[in-house]
Each structure stands twice: as structure tokens, then as C-alpha cells.
Design an enzyme around this catalytic site. Structure first.
Site, PDB file in Angstrom:
ATOM      1  N   ASP A 122       2.908  -0.323  12.125  1.00 13.52           N
ATOM      2  CA  ASP A 122       1.249  -0.727  11.530  1.00 13.52           C
ATOM      3  C   ASP A 122       1.095  -2.198  12.194  1.00 13.52           C
ATOM      4  O   ASP A 122       0.050  -2.665  11.696  1.00 13.52           O
ATOM      5  CB  ASP A 122       1.603  -0.693   9.919  1.00 13.52           C
TER       6      ASP A 122
ATOM      7  N   LYS B 105      -4.089   6.824  14.644  1.00 17.97           N
ATOM      8  CA  LYS B 105      -4.092   6.071  13.078  1.00 17.97           C
ATOM      9  C   LYS B 105      -5.559   6.090  12.742  1.00 17.97           C
ATOM     10  O   LYS B 105      -6.225   6.996  13.342  1.00 17.97           O
ATOM     11  CB  LYS B 105      -3.459   4.656  13.415  1.00 17.97           C
TER      12      LYS B 105
ATOM     13  N   SER C   2       7.544  10.185  11.414  1.00 22.53           N
ATOM     14  CA  SER C   2       6.641  10.067  10.253  1.00 22.53           C
ATOM     15  C   SER C   2       7.087  10.203   8.931  1.00 22.53           C
ATOM     16  O   SER C   2       7.578  11.098   8.392  1.00 22.53           O
ATOM     17  CB  SER C   2       5.385  11.088  10.220  1.00 22.53           C
TER      18      SER C   2
ATOM     19  N   LYS D 222       0.861  -1.340   0.072  1.00 17.86           N
ATOM     20  CA  LYS D 222       0.042   0.065  -0.003  1.00 17.86           C
ATOM     21  C   LYS D 222       1.062   1.182  -0.032  1.00 17.86           C
ATOM     22  O   LYS D 222       0.609   2.298  -0.891  1.00 17.86           O
ATOM     23  CB  LYS D 222      -1.061  -0.021   1.199  1.00 17.86           C
TER      24      LYS D 222
ATOM     25  N   GLN E  71       5.297   9.729   6.127  1.00 14.86           N
ATOM     26  CA  GLN E  71       4.365  10.607   5.338  1.00 14.86           C
ATOM     27  C   GLN E  71       4.753  12.097   5.531  1.00 14.86           C
ATOM     28  O   GLN E  71       5.019  12.595   4.198  1.00 14.86           O
ATOM     29  CB  GLN E  71       2.853  10.314   5.674  1.00 14.86           C
TER      30      GLN E  71
ATOM     31  N   GLY F 179      -4.597   8.500   5.192  1.00 14.55           N
ATOM     32  CA  GLY F 179      -3.730   9.409   5.624  1.00 14.55           C
ATOM     33  C   GLY F 179      -2.635   9.865   4.679  1.00 14.55           C
ATOM     34  O   GLY F 179      -2.106  10.944   4.661  1.00 14.55           O
TER      35      GLY F 179
HETATM   36  C1  S3P Z   1       2.838   5.318   5.933  1.00 11.85           C
HETATM   37  C2  S3P Z   1       3.458   5.873   7.089  1.00 11.85           C
HETATM   38  C3  S3P Z   1       3.212   5.410   8.506  1.00 11.85           C
HETATM   39  C4  S3P Z   1       2.093   4.255   8.365  1.00 11.85           C
HETATM   40  C5  S3P Z   1       0.963   4.209   7.447  1.00 11.85           C
HETATM   41  C6  S3P Z   1       1.599   4.453   6.076  1.00 11.85           C
HETATM   42  C7  S3P Z   1       3.528   5.640   4.741  1.00 11.85           C
HETATM   43  O1  S3P Z   1       2.262   6.651   9.070  1.00 11.85           O
HETATM   44  O2  S3P Z   1       1.499   4.092   9.638  1.00 11.85           O
HETATM   45  O3  S3P Z   1       0.160   3.165   7.562  1.00 11.85           O
HETATM   46  O4  S3P Z   1       3.089   5.046   3.629  1.00 11.85           O
HETATM   47  O5  S3P Z   1       4.336   6.444   4.678  1.00 11.85           O
HETATM   48  P1  S3P Z   1       3.207   7.921   9.613  1.00 11.85           P
HETATM   49  O6  S3P Z   1       4.053   8.479   8.595  1.00 11.85           O
HETATM   50  O7  S3P Z   1       2.096   8.740  10.159  1.00 11.85           O
HETATM   51  O8  S3P Z   1       4.022   7.372  10.748  1.00 11.85           O
END
Ligand code: S3P
Length: 431
Positions: A311, A338, A162, A19, A164, A89
Site C-alpha cells: 500500500d 487495487k 493476499s 483501516k 484478504q 475490497g
Molecule cells: C488488506 C490487504 C491488502 C491491501 C489492502 C488491505 C487487508 O490487499 O492492499 O489495502 O486489510 O487485508 P490484498 O489482500 O489484496 O493484498
């Protein structure tokens, strides 16, 4: 969703495309020059939200059987309506980095996404000179207004690890004046760094510091998304817990910033081995072979590893419930932000299975080794990882389970029910 009781798990199986990587290949291709042809893209609702978003921003998306083609645009289009990131997110935070300073746009999402913190991504983008505004509560909708001046490169110290937010700042950095550096308090997943490099950006990683320089991304000449190790982890835990099981999860991503949960399971005594390793566009991919193991024993979880198992924490707590000794997760307050408050929802799920568990402000303490008392039905509270973890708990107890409000599972794992039942062995193990 009505899950049957398994006797054991068997055979080779595949899991959906990763994903995290799927979001990145869609969002990055949309701003790259040329067309990227993507195989094994995750078909879940979250990645669909990214595909929809890039389409309304002017990128071209073609579905051609099992392949998805994304053609990038030099100038993103101002969307007429707010972009609906649904429950995702990653769509919202990563896209924020691509939009900052260059479009009139609003990012919005469902009730769960609207409750999650977005100021964490708006703040560094504003420091780069972009006009990015969240609601008063620091949440979506996020409003973007184009800037007159070019963004400026910054050095940004992330308050939390993070991936993201790191990705959003790096994406904005591709269009900024000078270098942009992100310093992370601990290692988070590095799919963005690997993919941006593969697309021609100069990405320099020095320990916890990642630096990018302005660059135009170029489409990838064919990209096959590896299987999602977070999805594989449910099968791996179930096969570990059910005596007589033996599975092989094919062509799965085993990037070390994502596969740490497998190391924890191995430390607990799980039999997990790696076959047919290759590296594709920087990402390690392999078949993961698992056979059942018992007894399992609980281990200490190093807080420095939390970001790399974030996760899988509900799942690790579930496996810990079947193992001897106790298992404590600390330094994981992030879990409260989350798709649900995952500290609360994991505790509620474990208690529904009769597990002795304590809530900590920043984690969970599980007392393992007692027989599970499976309920007839559970609720996911709208969180896919809670539903998937419930399937593993029921399997470990060799019980059937009804998962109420199971629709959310399709955000990451469409067709889970069929894939789960297909992995049940047709006949009991030979002695
Ligand atoms: C993700 C980063 C994580 C993870 C999320 C997917 C990503 O979140 O928990 O399911 O794809 O970069 P955070 O960036 O908030 O830690």
C-alpha cells in the site's frame, strides 16, 4: 482539496485508526459471542461499509461517543437487499469468508470495486463446499447460497500473497469440519491471525503456513485500534523530505508485516526512531519519531518485501523521486488490481510532477534526484493513496496543490486536509 505549501512539519500528531485492523475488529466481532467495545475505530468510508454490512446481517452496532460497540450474532440474517461494500475490497473479500455456506446474500460495490478480481476468494470457498458465484468476469456482485452440509477444511495454496483472501479462508475454516490451512507465497499482513487468537481461536502459524481449527470466537474485552501506519507513512515521508521537520506520530501500529516501508525509508537515510513500544492484543504499538534527512539515496527493493509495502509503493516511488539514484519496483503486478491500476496511476502522478519514470509490466522504475516540477492541480482517479501521495510530492516541492476528486481520500483518512495543515510548523526552523 486545497493544500497550502508547508515550510516544514512539526509536533506530535495522531493518525486515524488502522483501516485493516478496523475492518477485522468489526467483521470478527459480528460473529463473536458477546459485545466488543472498540476505541479509535477508523471513521473512513471503507470501515463504514463494514459496519453497515454487519448491521444488515443482524449484528448490533452502537456508537457511544468515541466508542463503537459491536454485538455478535450466532445466526447471521439473510439480508433483503444486496450488501453495498462501496469502494472497500477488504469488506467484500473478508466478509465472503464469514458468509460462505450460511446465508442467502449478495455482495456488491461501486464501479471500482466491481472491476476488481473476486474469483480469487470465491474459488477456495467453493473448494470448502460453499456455493459462491461471481459474475462471468470473476467480479462482484458475488452471490452466496447456504449449503446443506458443513463446510470442509482444506489446505489452500494462495496463488498471490493476499491477506484478504487468507483471512476469508481462515474465517470459513472456523466453521469447517477439520483443520483449514492457508499457504502463502510470501508473508502478508497478519492482523487476522493475531486477532483471531485473541478472540479464542486456535491459530497455528508455521512459516508461510497458517492453520485454524473450528472455534467460536469470543468478544474482546475492549479493543483500542492502533494508529494506521499506512496513514502515518505520508507524514513520515513528508517530514523526511522537508528540511527542519521533526514530528512524532503517536500510538501507531508497527506490526512488521505492515511497517516495512519505514525500513525502506530508513535504508534510504531517513531518521526514524521508535519510542514507547507496547503490545496490545498481539499488535505492537509505538510513537514514531522522525526528523528530516538529506541527502536520501535510493536502495534496491527486495521483491520478497513487496507484499509488506504494497500500500506504500506509490509513496515510496514519490520519496524515491527526491532521492539520488534510481528505484525499481518489480513483482508488483498486484498493484494493477487495487482501487486503481496503481502502476499506471502512480506513473501518471509522478509524471505530473516532472519525474522521469518508466512503466514495467509488474512494476515501476523511478529516476530520482531531479528537482520536482509541481503542477497546480492533480486528479486522484478515485484512488485515495494517489491523492495522499500527491500531498507528499507537493510538500517535498514546498508547493501548494489542488487535489481534484479528493473525496476518495476519506475512504481511509477522513479529515486529512485538517490533519495535514495542523502538522505544518507555525514558524520556520531556527537555524
Ligand atoms: C488488506 C490487504 C491488502 C491491501 C489492502 C488491505 C487487508 O490487499 O492492499 O489495502 O486489510 O487485508 P490484498 O489482500 O489484496 O493484498
Amino acid at each position: 482539496m486545497r493544500l497550502r505549501a508547508p515550510t516544514r512539519f512539526a509536533g506530535p500528531l495522531g493518525v486515524p485508526g488502522d483501516k485493516s485492523i478496523s475492518h477485522r475488529v468489526v467483521l470478527f466481532s459480528a460473529i463473536a459471542a458477546g459485545t466488543t467495545t472498540i476505541a479509535n475505530l477508523n471513521r473512513g468510508a471503507d470501515v463504514q461499509a463494514s459496519l453497515n454490512a454487519v448491521r444488515v446481517l443482524g449484528a448490533r452496532v452502537d456508537q457511544d461517543g468515541v466508542l463503537v460497540r459491536v454485538t455478535g450474532v450466532a445466526r447471521l440474517r439473510d439480508p433483503a437487499q444486496p450488501i453495498d461494500c462501496a469502494n472497500s475490497g477488504t469488506t467484500m473479500r473478508v466478509l465472503a469468508g464469514a458468509l460462505a455456506g450460511r446465508v442467502n446474500a449478495v455482495l456488491d460495490g461501486d464501479a471500482s470495486l466491481r472491476a476488481r478480481p473476486m474469483e480469487r476468494v470465491a474459488e477456495p470457498l467453493r473448494a470448502m463446499g460453499a456455493d459462491v458465484r461471481c459474475s462471468e468476469r470473476g467480479t462482484a456482485p458475488i452471490v452466496f447460497t447456504p449449503s446443506q452440509k458443513q463446510l470442509r477444511g482444506i489446505t489452500y495454496e494462495l496463488p498471490i500473497a493476499s491477506a484478504q483472501v487468507k483471512t476469508a479462508v481462515l474465517l470459513a475454516g472456523l466453521r469447517a469440519k477439520g483443520a483449514t490451512a492457508v499457504i502463502s507465497p510470501s508473508h502478508s499482513r497478519d492482523h487476522s491471525e493475531l486477532m483471531l487468537s485473541a478472540m479464542g481461536a486456535a491459530v497455528d502459524v508455521d512459516g508461510l503456513r497458517t492453520t485454524v481449527r473450528p472455534a467460536q470466537l469470543h468478544a474482546l474485552d475492549g479493543y483500542a485500534v492502533p494508529g494506521d501506519v499506512s496513514a502515518a507513512a505520508y507524514f513520515i515521508a513528508a517530514a523526511t523530505a522537508l528540511p527542519g521537520s521533526r514530528i512524532s506520530v503517536l500510538a501507531t501500529g508497527i506490526n512488521p508485516t505492515r511497517s516495512a516501508a519505514l525500513d525502506v525509508m530508513r535504508d534510504m537515510g531517513a531518521h526514524i526512531s521508535i519510542r514507547n513500544l507496547s503490545v496490545q492484543h498481539g499488535e505492537p504499538v509505538a510513537d514514531i519519531e522522525v526528523s528530516s534527512a538529506s541527502p536520501l539515496r535510493n536502495v534496491e527493493l527486495d521483491p520478497a518485501r513487496v507484499a509488506n509495502v504494497i500500500d506504500e509503493i506509490p509513496l515510496l516511488c514519490a520519496l524515491a523521486a527526491t532521492a539520488n539514484g534510481s528505484f525499481t519496483v518489480r513483482d508488483a503486478a498486484e498493484l494493477r488490481t487495487k482501487e486503481s491500476d496503481r502502476i499506471r496511476s502512480t506513473i501518471e502522478l509522478l509524471r505530473a510532477f516532472g519525474v522521469s519514470v518508466n512503466e514495467l509490466p509488474d512494476g515501476i522504475a523511478v529516476r530520482g534526484g531531479r528537482p520536482l516540477r509541481p503542477p497546480l492541480a492533480i486528479s486522484t482517479g478515485g484512488d485515495h493513496r494517489i491523492g495522499l501521495t500527491a500531498a507528499v510530492l507537493a510538500a517535498a516541492a514546498r508547493a501548494p496543490l489542488v487535489i481534484e476528486d479528493a473525496d476518495c481520500i476519506a475512504t481511509s483518512f477522513p479529515d486529512f486536509e485538517r490533519a495535514w495543515h495542523a502538522a505544518f510548523a507555525k514558524e520556520p526552523a531556527s537555524a
